[in-house]
Each structure stands twice: as structure tokens, then as C-alpha cells.
Write an enzyme that holds these catalytic residues in place. Structure first.
Site, PDB file in Angstrom:
ATOM      1  N   GLU A  73     -25.008 -13.908   1.381  1.00 22.33           N
ATOM      2  CA  GLU A  73     -24.199 -15.129   1.253  1.00 22.33           C
ATOM      3  C   GLU A  73     -22.870 -14.720   0.638  1.00 22.33           C
ATOM      4  O   GLU A  73     -22.789 -14.407  -0.555  1.00 22.33           O
ATOM      5  CB  GLU A  73     -24.892 -16.166   0.355  1.00 22.33           C
ATOM      6  CG  GLU A  73     -26.217 -16.677   0.884  1.00 22.33           C
ATOM      7  CD  GLU A  73     -26.069 -17.766   1.953  1.00 22.33           C
ATOM      8  OE1 GLU A  73     -24.918 -18.131   2.301  1.00 22.33           O
ATOM      9  OE2 GLU A  73     -27.106 -18.224   2.447  1.00 22.33           O
ATOM     10  N   GLU A 132     -19.450 -21.275   8.736  1.00 22.68           N
ATOM     11  CA  GLU A 132     -19.284 -20.204   7.748  1.00 22.68           C
ATOM     12  C   GLU A 132     -18.342 -19.138   8.302  1.00 22.68           C
ATOM     13  O   GLU A 132     -18.732 -18.026   8.638  1.00 22.68           O
ATOM     14  CB  GLU A 132     -20.683 -19.669   7.376  1.00 22.68           C
ATOM     15  CG  GLU A 132     -21.533 -20.762   6.737  1.00 22.68           C
ATOM     16  CD  GLU A 132     -23.028 -20.467   6.649  1.00 22.68           C
ATOM     17  OE1 GLU A 132     -23.428 -19.320   6.921  1.00 22.68           O
ATOM     18  OE2 GLU A 132     -23.791 -21.396   6.324  1.00 22.68           O
ATOM     19  N   HIS A 182     -24.545 -19.770  11.289  1.00 20.38           N
ATOM     20  CA  HIS A 182     -24.091 -21.122  10.932  1.00 20.38           C
ATOM     21  C   HIS A 182     -22.613 -21.252  11.266  1.00 20.38           C
ATOM     22  O   HIS A 182     -21.782 -20.485  10.774  1.00 20.38           O
ATOM     23  CB  HIS A 182     -24.344 -21.397   9.448  1.00 20.38           C
ATOM     24  CG  HIS A 182     -25.807 -21.557   9.138  1.00 20.38           C
ATOM     25  ND1 HIS A 182     -26.396 -21.067   8.008  1.00 20.38           N
ATOM     26  CD2 HIS A 182     -26.798 -22.158   9.863  1.00 20.38           C
ATOM     27  CE1 HIS A 182     -27.706 -21.368   8.034  1.00 20.38           C
ATOM     28  NE2 HIS A 182     -27.951 -22.026   9.150  1.00 20.38           N
ATOM     29  N   HIS A 218     -23.793 -14.783   5.871  1.00 24.45           N
ATOM     30  CA  HIS A 218     -23.626 -16.233   5.763  1.00 24.45           C
ATOM     31  C   HIS A 218     -22.613 -16.509   4.649  1.00 24.45           C
ATOM     32  O   HIS A 218     -22.126 -15.602   3.994  1.00 24.45           O
ATOM     33  CB  HIS A 218     -24.960 -16.889   5.378  1.00 24.45           C
ATOM     34  CG  HIS A 218     -25.980 -16.934   6.486  1.00 24.45           C
ATOM     35  ND1 HIS A 218     -26.355 -18.103   7.089  1.00 24.45           N
ATOM     36  CD2 HIS A 218     -26.709 -15.956   7.081  1.00 24.45           C
ATOM     37  CE1 HIS A 218     -27.276 -17.850   8.009  1.00 24.45           C
ATOM     38  NE2 HIS A 218     -27.509 -16.549   8.027  1.00 24.45           N
ATOM     39  N   ARG A 258     -22.750 -27.146  11.459  1.00 22.28           N
ATOM     40  CA  ARG A 258     -23.590 -26.018  11.027  1.00 22.28           C
ATOM     41  C   ARG A 258     -24.481 -25.473  12.148  1.00 22.28           C
ATOM     42  O   ARG A 258     -24.702 -24.263  12.265  1.00 22.28           O
ATOM     43  CB  ARG A 258     -24.477 -26.515   9.876  1.00 22.28           C
ATOM     44  CG  ARG A 258     -25.624 -25.600   9.465  1.00 22.28           C
ATOM     45  CD  ARG A 258     -26.394 -26.252   8.317  1.00 22.28           C
ATOM     46  NE  ARG A 258     -27.673 -25.607   8.047  1.00 22.28           N
ATOM     47  CZ  ARG A 258     -27.862 -24.694   7.091  1.00 22.28           C
ATOM     48  NH1 ARG A 258     -26.872 -24.303   6.324  1.00 22.28           N
ATOM     49  NH2 ARG A 258     -29.057 -24.177   6.900  1.00 22.28           N
TER      50      ARG A 258
END
Ligand code: 0X9
Ligand code: ZN
Length: 567
Positions: free
Chosen positions: A530, A333, A330, A456, A385
Site C-alpha cells: 500500500e 489508485e 483498484h 495499491h 474502485r
């Protein structure tokens, strides 16, 4: 001569005698392709040949507040995977899913697990047969209008988002835009957010099963405030002026600092978020500096022709484990490529002093899976994104969410068929050069990967499969336990607190993710990490966070490697 160099020489010599796993690289050479990954036969066939929606598929509906929106009636049948030879045995977790919310109508069969058990992969063989459902793969999910708790399916409203309009590449200005955190526990709140998003007044940033972070456009603040007041929805403003945050996020280095770094041979600093050129320059520098240990390879090109550059670190021992790590799927990020390059730097520059767990591993890093999107976030739209391939559909909207484009259970829940959506799944599985190149490489590299880690942001989660629906693989207890060990290691460095769980259970169902695909290939430890934070800065994480975030993540990676090597 350093000990690892001796080892390399020994193993290089054995390579001449034909050992298959040796490091035969001459200086500057790319690493060779190998050929032994267990490959389910027709994962690629999972692609769906979706016809472009015709005008008759578009219908006008009324929103609750009376305004008219154009909805796509998405009844296009999605062809299930013909026979996913990697088929998973899926188990309904009894305790893992914390989502208490009543699902959307199309989601009412979430509890009807979709699973098949044909598997040629040891790690996917069921260990608890009584919990496994054996539905055939033809019964794979066909619904495409699922509304998940966070990133929800959107109708094909052809309203271009920011970044789609500006063919002349004017930088998108987020002045006055705000980020709000909303508790979504109360029934109906998500429906309101969905309606606002359909009208392009807000977009989704993050959140989990009980909250949502939304970006509210400047010119929509009054309107949205009024609607929230009317609906009695409370919220916290977490970012007052997004553009201000963006402007402060990545200050340039001083000319002195730049000069200093330039002389070192590359420009990476981890004090800044760097452009692709610096990241690739750094990778080339390492390959040139440590030619017997490190090599790079372009595993393909992005839509706009940028290299998909993988760096391999290996001393070539045939007994080594193999791990694949990627970042930047993405585009926005930014902490992800920064963290992955931090790992590379640590292992490359200190290989001799590294632990055996690190040295006895063949490392493969792809720090920027989505280079076009990444560059676009630097030049034009900080919050982009997806990738940058234009959709065929009227060319109004660009980009596919690469993490909805992988060919395992592609086209199911949480992945949009609308090219204007942030979670557009692409026209078919692996329709995008970036996801296809990554998958082709993993299949053809011949490395027997023990782990696939994809970095991410944000939220501080360690997520394991499955993402496509609220089911888990047979070995989910291992994944959960190891995830918790990683989280503990991160916390023990004085670092952040990570939540561990299946991605569908902890976040939301989202099909076509790289983690699911990797797991379906038989890679045991497949995680989406994440990274920080939990929403204070979200994607716009100040550069002062790069070092602490990357360091604590490295502690987590070390904990995983300990388990991979010693159980
Ligand atoms: O939605 C995603 O793609 C990931 N979250 S993010 O905020 N970085 O966009 C989570 C992916 C979890 N894995 C799968 N759903 N397969
Ligand atoms: Zn992401």
C-alpha cells in the site's frame, strides 16, 4: 558488444539446443508460455454458484435514526472450496493482530481458525505443527455478512453509487465533498459509519484498525455533522473540497514538454498520471527498442475489450529467478501503475548497469490489471474502485472489486455479495476476465515465481497473507522479517515509514485477494504494497509525489531481490 548482449546471444544459442528456460524471442515476438508452475488442482472450483437474490431475500429494516433501509438477508450458503489442494496451514498469530475491537456478531468466530493442511506446496508445509489447526476445507468460512474494521460488508441496498447512475457518462462532480479522519477506538463508532454508508451519505476511503477515512458527500455534510455531534464522535477534516483537489491533481504537461517526450518514442513522464494508451505505448516502445531483452504479451482482454498487457524483461538465463509485479487492480489508485511503470523504465533503460540481483531475474509486469476501471477514473469518476462489468442484478450497479474475486477462500469475510458495494466479490470466484486472466497467466507461464508483488494505495503498509481471516501462513515469520527489511530499505532512502504485518491483522479481513491466491499457489514472497500516503491526499496524490514514491519503492524492491538471490 555489451556484456549482457553477449549473454543473451549465448543463451539464445543454447535455446536452439533445446534448453527449456532460454529466451528464444525474435524481435517483436511475444514471450512464450511455459508450463511448470505448481498448481493446486482445483483452486478454480472454489467458485460459488450464487443464485441471484430473490425478492423474498430482501427485507426492510429500520436504521437507528428511524429511517428505513432495504437490507438483503444474506443467508445464501457459500459453498466452500471443494478441496483446495493448495490448502494452507494457517497459524493464529499471537502477537500480530492489533485489533482490539470486539468484532461484529458474525465475526465472533474469528479466533476459530479455518485451516487445512493438505498441501502439495513445500512453502506451505507447516514448520510449527503444534500451532496448526487441521480443520478440513469443507469448514471454510461461510459467513458473508462480516463487518470488518474498515471496509465492511454492506447489505444489498440497491442504491447506485456515483458512476452507476450516469449511463450518459457525465463526469462525476465531487465539489464540496470532504474527507474526514475518524478515530474508531471508541465502541460504536464503526456502527455509526456503517449506517451512514448504507444510506449512501459517506463512503470508505481508507484507514486501519483504529481509524477510518471517510468521504462525506457535499449534500450530506450537515446531516453527518449533526449525527456525529449527537453521538459525540470527533473527526478531522483532511480534505475540504475534494473536487478542488481532483482538479489540481494531474495538470497537463506543456506543449513543449509533450513534444519533447513524443520525439523520444513514448509519452510516459512520471511527472503526470498517464492514460492507458500512454502506458501501453511505452511498453510497446520498450519491446521494440530492446527486442532481445523485452517483450510484451496481451494475456487477455478486460470486460470492455482492452488489453491486459504484460511486459517481460529477461536476458533468458536458465538460472534466473522470476518475479511477478502488478498494479492498478483498484482503478482509483493512480500511484500504483505510475510506480510499476517506473520500475519497468529503470530496469529496461539501465539493464547493463543494473545489479546482478536485477539482471538475474525474469521480470513480469502487469501495470494495469483493471484498464476499464482505470480509464473510467480518467473520463468519468475519479474515485471508481472496481472493474466495469455490469452486474446481472437489475443492471443497477456496475463493477466487481477484483481484489475480492480471486479463487482462494473466495466469498469469505470482508467481501460483499451486494453488486452495489465497493467490495463486491463478483458472482463467482474468477467471474471477472481481469482476475481470471492474471491467475491463468501465472499458472500457465511456467515461471517458478519467487515473489508476487501487488501495488495499491494508500496507507504505507507492507502486507502479507492471509487476508481472508486473521490467520497467517506457516512461514509468516519469514514474510514478516523480509517485510521489515523492505520497510527499512525504504526508510533508509530518506523515504516513508511503512508498517509491516499480515493484511487481516494490520488492516481487516478481506477474502478473495490476489495476494492470498498467489501465496496459495506456493509463491513464497507474496505482498500487497500500500503505497503513499497515509491520508493527507489519499488517492488524490499530487503528481510531484510520483518520483519520490516510486524511487523509495524501488529501494524496497531491491532489498527484496537481495534476499531472493542471497537469502
Ligand atoms: O482492501 C484491499 O483490497 C486492499 N486495500 S485497498 O485500500 N488498496 O483497497 C488490501 C488488500 C490486502 N489483501 C487481502 N485482504 N487479501
Ligand atoms: Zn487497492
Amino acid at each position: 558488444m555489451e556484456s549482457w548482449t553477449v549473454l543473451v546471444v549465448l543463451f539464445a544459442a543454447s535455446g536452439v539446443l533445446g534448453t527449456p528456460f532460454i529466451n528464444k524471442l525474435a524481435p517483436g515476438q511475444e514471450f512464450p508460455a511455459k508450463n511448470s508452475v505448481r498448481q493446486p488442482s482445483n483452486i478454480e472450483d472454489a467458485s460459488t454458484d450464487l443464485a441471484e437474490p430473490s425478492a423474498s431475500e430482501l427485507a426492510t429494516t429500520q436504521t437507528d435514526d428511524g429511517s428505513s433501509i432495504v437490507d438483503k438477508v444474506d443467508e445464501t450458503p457459500v459453498k466452500a472450496e471443494a478441496d483446495p489442494a493448495a490448502a494452507e496451514a494457517a497459524i493464529k498469530p499471537d502477537s500480530i493482530n492489533p485489533i482490539g475491537e470486539k468484532p461484529d456478531k458474525s465475526d465472533s468466530d474469528v479466533s476459530a481458525n479455518v485451516a487445512s493442511t493438505k498441501s502439495d506446496s513445500e512453502s506451505l508445509v507447516a514448520t510449527e505443527p503444534e500451532k496448526i489447526e487441521t480443520q478440513e476445507s469443507e469448514a471454510a468460512p461461510t459467513e458473508t455478512d462480516h463487518v470488518d474494521p474498515v471496509i465492511e460488508e454492506e447489505p444489498a441496498v440497491l442504491i447506485p453509487k456515483t458512476g452507476d447512475l450516469s449511463k450518459n457518462e457525465v463526469k462525476v462532480d465531487y465539489s464540496g465533498a470532504q474527507v474526514w479522519k475518524i478515530s474508531t477506538n471508541r465502541t460504536g463508532v464503526r456502527a455509526v459509519i456503517t449506517r451512514l454508508r448504507r444510506r449512501n451519505l459517506v463512503s470508505t476511503w481508507g484507514g486501519d484498525h483504529s481509524s477510518a477515512d471517510i468521504l462525506v458527500r457535499h449534500d450530506a455534510i450537515e446531516n453527518v455533522t449533526r449525527i456525529f455531534k449527537r453521538e459525540n464522535i470527533s473527526y478531522d477534516v483532511i480534505i475540504e473540497d475534494l473536487q478542488k483537489r481532483i482538479d489540481e491533481e494531474n495538470p497537463p504537461l506543456s506543449p513543449e514538454e509533450l513534444e519533447l517526450h513524443d520525439r523520444r518514442g513514448h509519452r510516459m513522464t512520471w511527472k503526470q498520471y498517464h492514460r492507458l494508451e500512454d502506458i501501453h505505448g511505452f511498453m510497446e516502445y520498450l519491446a521494440k527498442t530492446y527486442p532481445t531483452l523485452i517483450s510484451t504479451k496481451s494475456i487477455g482482454k478486460s470486460h470492455e475489450g482492452r488489453d491486459l498487457k504484460v511486459l517481460r524483461i529477461s536476458d533468458g538465463k536458465p538460472t534466473n529467478k522470476a518475479v511477478f509485479i502488478d498494479g492498478g487492480i483498484h482503478a482509483r489508485e493512480w500511484i500504483s501503475p505510475a510506480t510499476v511503470t517506473f520500475f519497468i523504465n529503470q530496469f529496461a533503460e539501465n539493464f547493463d548497469e543494473e545489479s546482478d540481483d536485477i539482471k538475474n531475474t525474469d521480470w513480469y509486469f502487469l501495470p494495469v490489471v483493471n484498464p476499464d476501471g482505470y480509464e473510467y477514473t480518467h473520463t468519468t469518476d475519479r474515485l471508481w474502485r472496481k472493474n466495469r462489468k455490469p452486474s446481472n442484478l437489475a443492471r443497477v450497479c456496475s463493477g466487481t472489486d477484483l481484489n475480492r474475486n480471486f479463487g482462494y477462500r473466495w466469498g469469505g469475510k470482508g467481501a460483499s455479495s451486494n453488486p452495489c458495494s465497493e467490495t463486491f466479490r463478483g458472482r463467482t470466484a474468477f467471474s471477472e476476465p481481469e482476475s481470471k486472466a492474471l491467475a491463468d497467466f501465472i499458472k500457465s507461464s511456467g515461471a517458478n515465481f519467487s515473489a508476487y508483488l501487488t501495488y495499491h494505495s494508500y496507507g504505507q503498509y507492507l502486507l502479507y497473507p492471509w487476508g481472508y481471516d486473521n490467520v497467517v501462513p506457516p512461514d509468516y515469520k519469514d514474510l514478516d522479517e523480509v517485510g521489515k527489511t523492505i520497510a527499512k530499505a525504504i526508510e533508509e532512502t530518506g523515504g516513508s515509514k511503512y508498517s509491516v504485518g499480515s493484511s487481516s491483522g494490520l488492516l481487516y479481513p478481506a477474502s478473495g485477494g490476489s495476494d492470498d491466491w498467489a501465496k496459495a499457489q506456493g509463491i513464497k514472497y507474496s505482498y500487497t504494497v500500500e503505497l503513499s500516503d497515509t491520508g493527507r491526499y489519499g488517492f488524490i496524490l499530487p503528481t510531484s509525489y510520483i518520483n519520490p514514491v516510486a524511487k523509495e519503492s524501488l529501494a524496497g524492491l531491491r532489498a527484496l531481490m537481495k534476499i531472493i538471490h542471497h537469502g
